[in-house]
Design an enzyme around this catalytic site. Structure first.
Site, mmCIF file in Angstrom:
data_model
loop_
_atom_site.group_PDB
_atom_site.id
_atom_site.type_symbol
_atom_site.label_atom_id
_atom_site.label_comp_id
_atom_site.label_asym_id
_atom_site.label_seq_id
_atom_site.Cartn_x
_atom_site.Cartn_y
_atom_site.Cartn_z
ATOM 1 N N GLU A 111 -8.468 -4.429 3.092
ATOM 2 C CA GLU A 111 -7.018 -4.477 2.938
ATOM 3 C C GLU A 111 -6.376 -3.104 3.164
ATOM 4 O OE1 GLU A 111 -4.092 -6.794 -0.160
ATOM 5 O OE2 GLU A 111 -5.793 -5.694 -0.952
ATOM 6 N N ASP A 112 -7.012 -2.067 2.669
ATOM 7 C CA ASP A 112 -6.354 -0.757 2.600
ATOM 8 C C ASP A 112 -6.880 0.298 3.571
ATOM 9 O OD1 ASP A 112 -4.856 -1.812 0.586
ATOM 10 O OD2 ASP A 112 -6.059 -0.960 -1.035
#
Ligand code: MN
Length: 500
Positions: free
Chosen positions: A84-85
Site C-alpha cells: 500500500e505504502d
C-alpha cells in the site's frame, strides 16, 4: 538519522527474539529476510510518533510471533503496509516470499483502492475487509495485531481522530474478536481503547478496580490454598490453579448493567482451575460444592451447553467463610486455549495447513458475507453491523428442538420470521418455556428459551409498529415488503373504486 537506525535495529531485534521463541531456525531466517525487505522498502518514511515507519510493521509482526502464529502470517505482518505504502507490487512480494504471503498481504491491503470519502469510504472498507476475511481468516489476525499497535500509539494522534479510532476498536474490532472467541485479543483491544473512548469513566473504573482488588486479593490467596489442599486430598491432579482479574472494560460494561454498583459484580476476580479432562472438571465442581455453599442461579455448565461463540467451562460462585463471593471457573487445557485464542488457537504452534478453524466460526463468516450482500444502503449496513451482526448472540429453541441463532435483544417476532415469513406475518404472541401466559411479541428473548409462536390465521399481516419491535434486518425487510404490498393493494382498490 543515527537515532532512526538505532530504533529500527531495536524493533528488528525484538521481532527476531519473539520469532526464536517458537520458530525453527529456517523460519526465523525467512522472517529476518522479510524484515530487511520491509526496512529497505519503507526507507525514509516516518510515523506520526516520529519513529521510522517500518517500526510499525515490525512491531505488528512481533505481536503475531508472540501469538505463536505460523511463519507466513508473521511475514505477511512484516510486509502488510509494503504494497500500500511503497512502490513494491504484489508480484514482487510473491516472487520473493511466495504466493501465500502475497495473498495475505493483498487481503490486508484490499481496502486501499477505494475511491470514496468519509463515512462512505469507511463503510466500503469494512465491507471489503469482511470479504477478505471470509476468504482467509488469517487476514484477521494481522488486522488485529495492526490495530493493537495503532492503539498503543494513540497518544500522539490528534484528539478527534484518536476518539474515532478508539470507538472503532470498541464497536467493530473487539466484537469481531469476540465472535471468533479470541478473548485475549478482545480484552487487549478494549482496554487500550477505553481511556481514549471514555476518558472519565476509564479513570473511575481504574480507581474502583484498584481498591476492590486490594480488598479481595487476601481472600483469593486463602481460597487458592484451601482449594489446593482439597484437590490433593481428593487426588484430583490439576494443571494450574490461578486467579484472574476481569479486564477493565468488561468491568465497566457490567457496572453499566448494575447501576454502577461494584458490589454487584461477583466475578471481578475469579479462580481458574485447569484439570486434565472433563470428568475431572465435574469432580472439582463436586468437591467445591461439598466445601462451600454455591450461590443460587450462578452455576453455569458451559461444557454441556457451550456459549454461542464456542466458549466452554464450568462456572460457579461460592460464598466464602468470611463472607464475600468468589467465582470459580473449571476447564480443561484445550478449553483454556480455545477460550483465550478461539479461531487463532487452531493456527497456533504452527500446525500448518492441516487444521481449519471450527465449523461454527467459518459458518458465521459466511453468514456475514451473505448478510452484507443483501444490504444495499450503506447506513443500514453500518447500523446492522453494530446492532445485529457484532452483538452477542443468543440461542433459542423451537418446540422440535431446532436451534435458532439470534442477536441479543431479539424478540419473539424476530424468531417467528426466522422460522417462516408466514408465521411472522400472523404472529400474535409466544409461549415461552411452556408457560401458560403468553409473552408479548416485543419482549426480548433469553438464551436457552424454548419458544412456540402462536398465530392467528385471520390476521391480515404485520402492523407498521412492528418495525420498532424487531432487531434483525431480515425480519425488518420482510415486514417492510408486506407493508408495501398492503399499501399497493389499498391504492389499487381505491383506484378501482374511483374508476367504477
Ligand atoms: Mn498498518
Amino acid at each position: 538519522m543515527r537515532e532512526h537506525d538505532a530504533a529500527i535495529a531495536n524493533y528488528r531485534e525484538r521481532l527476531l527474539d519473539a520469532a526464536m521463541q517458537t520458530m525453527s531456525q529456517e523460519d526465523v531466517g525467512a522472517v529476518e529476510a522479510a524484515a530487511d525487505y520491509a526496512i529497505a522498502a519503507h526507507d525514509g518514511q516516518i510515523r506520526i510518533s516520529g519513529l521510522p515507519y517500518v517500526t510499525h510493521p515490525l512491531e505488528t509482526a512481533r505481536k503475531l510471533a508472540a501469538m505463536q502464529l505460523p511463519r507466513e502470517v508473521v511475514i505477511a505482518g512484516v510486509l502488510h503496509d509494503v504494497y500500500e505504502d511503497t512502490n513494491r507490487t504484489l508480484e514482487d512480494i510473491a516472487r520473493v516470499f511466495g504466493p501465500q504471503v502475497a495473498h495475505l498481504v493483498s487481503g490486508v491491503t484490499k481496502v486501499g483502492k477505494v475511491q470514496l470519502r468519509g463515512e462512505q469510504r469507511y463503510i466500503e472498507n469494512l465491507r471489503k475487509m469482511f470479504v477478505a476475511l471470509a476468504e482467509d481468516v488469517r487476514v484477521m489476525f494481522i488486522k488485529f495485531a495492526d490495530r493493537l499497535h495503532n492503539l498503543e500509539d494513540l497518544e500522539v494522534v490528534e484528539p478527534v481522530k484518536r476518539h474515532r479510532i478508539a470507538m472503532e476498536a470498541l464497536e467493530i474490532y473487539a466484537p469481531i474478536a469476540n465472535r471468533f472467541g479470541m478473548m485475549s485479543i478482545k480484552a487487549q483491544l478494549e482496554d487500550l481503547a477505553f481511556p481514549f473512548a471514555h476518558p472519565e469513566d476509564a479513570a473511575w473504573v481504574q480507581s474502583l478496580v484498584a481498591e476492590t482488588v486490594q480488598e479481595r486479593s487476601a481472600l483469593c490467596i486463602q481460597m487458592t490454598e484451601e482449594l489446593r489442599r482439597i484437590l490433593t486430598i481428593k487426588n484430583i491432579a490439576f494443571e494450574s490453579l490461578s486467579s484472574r482479574m476481569k479486564h477493565r472494560y468488561s468491568v465497566y460494561q457490567k457496572l453499566l448493567q448494575h447501576d454502577r454498583d461494584i458490589t454487584q459484580i461477583y466475578d471481578l476476580t475469579a479462580l481458574r482451575i485447569v484439570v486434565h479432562d472433563i470428568a475431572d472438571c465435574y469432580a472439582v465442581l463436586g468437591a467445591i460444592h461439598q466445601r462451600w455453599k454455591p450461590l443460587k442461579g450462578r452455576i453455569k455448565d458451559y461444557i454441556a451447553n457451550p456459549k454461542p461463540n464456542g466458549y466452554q467451562s464450568i462456572h460457579t460462585t461460592i460464598v466464602a467463610d468470611a463472607g464475600g463471593c468468589v467465582e470459580l471457573q473449571i476447564r480443561t487445557p484445550q478449553m483454556h486455549e480455545e477460550a483465550e485464542w478461539g479461531a487463532a488457537a487452531a493456527w497456533r504452534y504452527h500446525e500448518r495447513g492441516s487444521y481449519r478453524p471450527p465449523e461454527r466460526q467459518l459458518r458465521w463468516v459466511h453468514d456475514l458475507i451473505e448478510w452484507q450482500r443483501s444490504i444495499k444502503d450503506p447506513q443500514d449496513f453500518l447500523a446492522g453491523l453494530k446492532t445485529e451482526v457484532l452483538r452477542d448472540r443468543i440461542l433459542v429453541f423451537t418446540p422440535r428442538g431446532d436451534v435458532i441463532d439470534l442477536p441479543e435483544g431479539a424478540t419473539p417476532l424476530d424468531f417467528a420470521y426466522q422460522i417462516h415469513t408466514g408465521i411472522g406475518h400472523r404472529a400474535i404472541g409466544a409461549r415461552v418455556n411452556g408457560k401458560q401466559a403468553l409473552q408479548p411479541l416485543d419482549k426480548p428473548l433469553q438464551s436457552g428459551d424454548l419458544v412456540e409462536i402462536i398465530t392467528d390465521p385471520k390476521r391480515k399481516g404485520p402492523s407498521p409498529d412492528w418495525l420498532y419491535i424487531v432487531r434483525t434486518t431480515y425480519a425488518r425487510a420482510k415486514i417492510k415488503e408486506a407493508l408495501r404490498a398492503q399499501l399497493r393493494n389499498q391504492t389499487s382498490s381505491w383506484d378501482a373504486a374511483k374508476h367504477a
